[in-house]
Design a protein around this motif. Structure first.
Motif, PDB file in Angstrom:
ATOM      1  N   SER A  98      48.176  35.036  36.390  1.00  0.00           N
ATOM      2  CA  SER A  98      47.269  35.868  35.610  1.00  0.00           C
ATOM      3  C   SER A  98      45.902  36.046  36.280  1.00  0.00           C
ATOM      4  O   SER A  98      45.329  37.146  36.236  1.00  0.00           O
ATOM      5  N   ASP A 109      45.207  36.377  39.427  1.00  0.00           N
ATOM      6  CA  ASP A 109      45.362  37.428  40.437  1.00  0.00           C
ATOM      7  C   ASP A 109      45.356  38.806  39.780  1.00  0.00           C
ATOM      8  O   ASP A 109      44.739  39.750  40.283  1.00  0.00           O
ATOM      9  N   MET A 110      46.055  38.918  38.669  1.00  0.00           N
ATOM     10  CA  MET A 110      46.122  40.194  37.965  1.00  0.00           C
ATOM     11  C   MET A 110      44.755  40.566  37.386  1.00  0.00           C
ATOM     12  O   MET A 110      44.335  41.741  37.434  1.00  0.00           O
ATOM     13  N   PHE A 161      50.755  46.785  41.936  1.00  0.00           N
ATOM     14  CA  PHE A 161      50.690  45.395  42.407  1.00  0.00           C
ATOM     15  C   PHE A 161      52.043  45.073  43.038  1.00  0.00           C
ATOM     16  O   PHE A 161      53.054  44.990  42.334  1.00  0.00           O
ATOM     17  N   PHE A 189      56.132  37.626  39.169  1.00  0.00           N
ATOM     18  CA  PHE A 189      54.935  37.448  38.358  1.00  0.00           C
ATOM     19  C   PHE A 189      55.199  36.404  37.273  1.00  0.00           C
ATOM     20  O   PHE A 189      56.312  36.325  36.737  1.00  0.00           O
ATOM     21  N   ALA A 215      50.929  37.027  33.639  1.00  0.00           N
ATOM     22  CA  ALA A 215      50.514  38.070  34.581  1.00  0.00           C
ATOM     23  C   ALA A 215      51.278  39.356  34.323  1.00  0.00           C
ATOM     24  O   ALA A 215      50.707  40.455  34.332  1.00  0.00           O
ATOM     25  N   ARG A 216      52.576  39.237  34.087  1.00  0.00           N
ATOM     26  CA  ARG A 216      53.390  40.426  33.812  1.00  0.00           C
ATOM     27  C   ARG A 216      52.953  41.093  32.510  1.00  0.00           C
ATOM     28  O   ARG A 216      52.822  42.321  32.452  1.00  0.00           O
ATOM     29  N   GLY A 245      49.698  42.893  33.083  1.00  0.00           N
ATOM     30  CA  GLY A 245      49.891  44.090  33.891  1.00  0.00           C
ATOM     31  C   GLY A 245      50.529  45.224  33.099  1.00  0.00           C
ATOM     32  O   GLY A 245      50.107  46.382  33.189  1.00  0.00           O
ATOM     33  N   VAL A 282      49.826  48.720  34.779  1.00  0.00           N
ATOM     34  CA  VAL A 282      49.906  48.456  36.214  1.00  0.00           C
ATOM     35  C   VAL A 282      51.372  48.594  36.644  1.00  0.00           C
ATOM     36  O   VAL A 282      52.277  48.107  35.957  1.00  0.00           O
ATOM     37  N   LEU A 323      54.214  47.313  38.461  1.00  0.00           N
ATOM     38  CA  LEU A 323      54.545  45.981  38.979  1.00  0.00           C
ATOM     39  C   LEU A 323      55.767  46.068  39.899  1.00  0.00           C
ATOM     40  O   LEU A 323      56.853  46.455  39.463  1.00  0.00           O
TER      41      LEU A 323
END
Length: 214
Positions: A148, A150-151, A169, A175, A179-180, A183, A188, A190
């Motif tokens: 998370s 990084d996201m 990303f 992920f 994080a997923r 995103g 985002v 992915l």
């Protein structure tokens, strides 16, 4: 391009050079046997040699034009080999690979901008429809995960700093669930390991972009 393919190309080039060298020697002997002055025979050999060099350079350039990424390779085996090759890349090499895939899919003005101070913009460019995109690339070991934090960093700069309309990303791994979820909530695109394998095998990234909720 595989190491085996490069070796085959080099061997063919060496054979071409040797064959042309032998032809030069034979032509020199033949002209002297026919009574042609020695200086003239040397000129003939020199011209043959120069033409041989030109032919060799043309061969190497033509070999180098073979595309590294081709559509139509959809077997799971070829995708697995490609992923193994990606695992052996450096982070910078992975960024250039992603940029090449974007160009292959019809994106324009694609450039690699990753490095110190890139603020999450490793690859930037324009989609075929004109929208500006930014790609964050993470070449991690398969045992690692994109988390998370990084996201969050990517989301903090992707749109507001880089002015991107589409955030992508791409990673060589997977992920984490937080994080997923983050995103997906922020639209985002992915690209995890499975999607990367499909992308390498010829699937267009535009299909991933189209799947994102707008």
């Amino acid at each position: 391009m595989s190491k085996r393919k490069k070796k085959q190309d080099l061997t063919a080039g060496e054979l071409l050079t040797v064959a042309w060298g032998l032809a030069c020697l034979m032509s020199t002997g033949a002209t002297q046997a026919l009574g042609v002055p020695r200086v003239a025979s040397y000129w003939v050999a020199a011209l043959l040699f120069i033409s041989g060099v030109v032919l060799f350079v043309w061969y190497r350039v033509a070999s180098g034009r073979r595309p590294l990424l081709r559509r139509g390779s959809t077997s799971r085996g070829s995708a697995a080999v490609s992923l193994a090759g990606v695992d052996a890349m450096s982070g910078r090499e992975f960024e250039h690979l992603v940029a090449g895939l974007c160009r292959r899919d019809g994106c324009s003005r694609v450039r690699v901008s990753g490095g110190a101070g890139d603020l999450g913009a490793d690859v930037v460019g324009l989609l075929p429809d004109g929208r500006r995109f930014v790609v964050q690339c993470k070449r991690f070991a398969v045992t690692s995960k994109v988390g998370s934090p990084d996201m969050q960093r990517f989301l903090g700069t992707g749109r507001h700093v880089h002015g991107a309309q589409v955030l992508i990303f791409a990673t060589t791994t997977v992920f984490t669930t937080p994080a997923r979820n983050l995103g997906v909530a922020q639209s985002v695109v992915l690209i995890d390991r499975d999607r990367l394998g499909a992308w390498l095998s010829g699937r267009s990234a535009l299909s991933f972009v189209g799947a994102v909720r707008r």
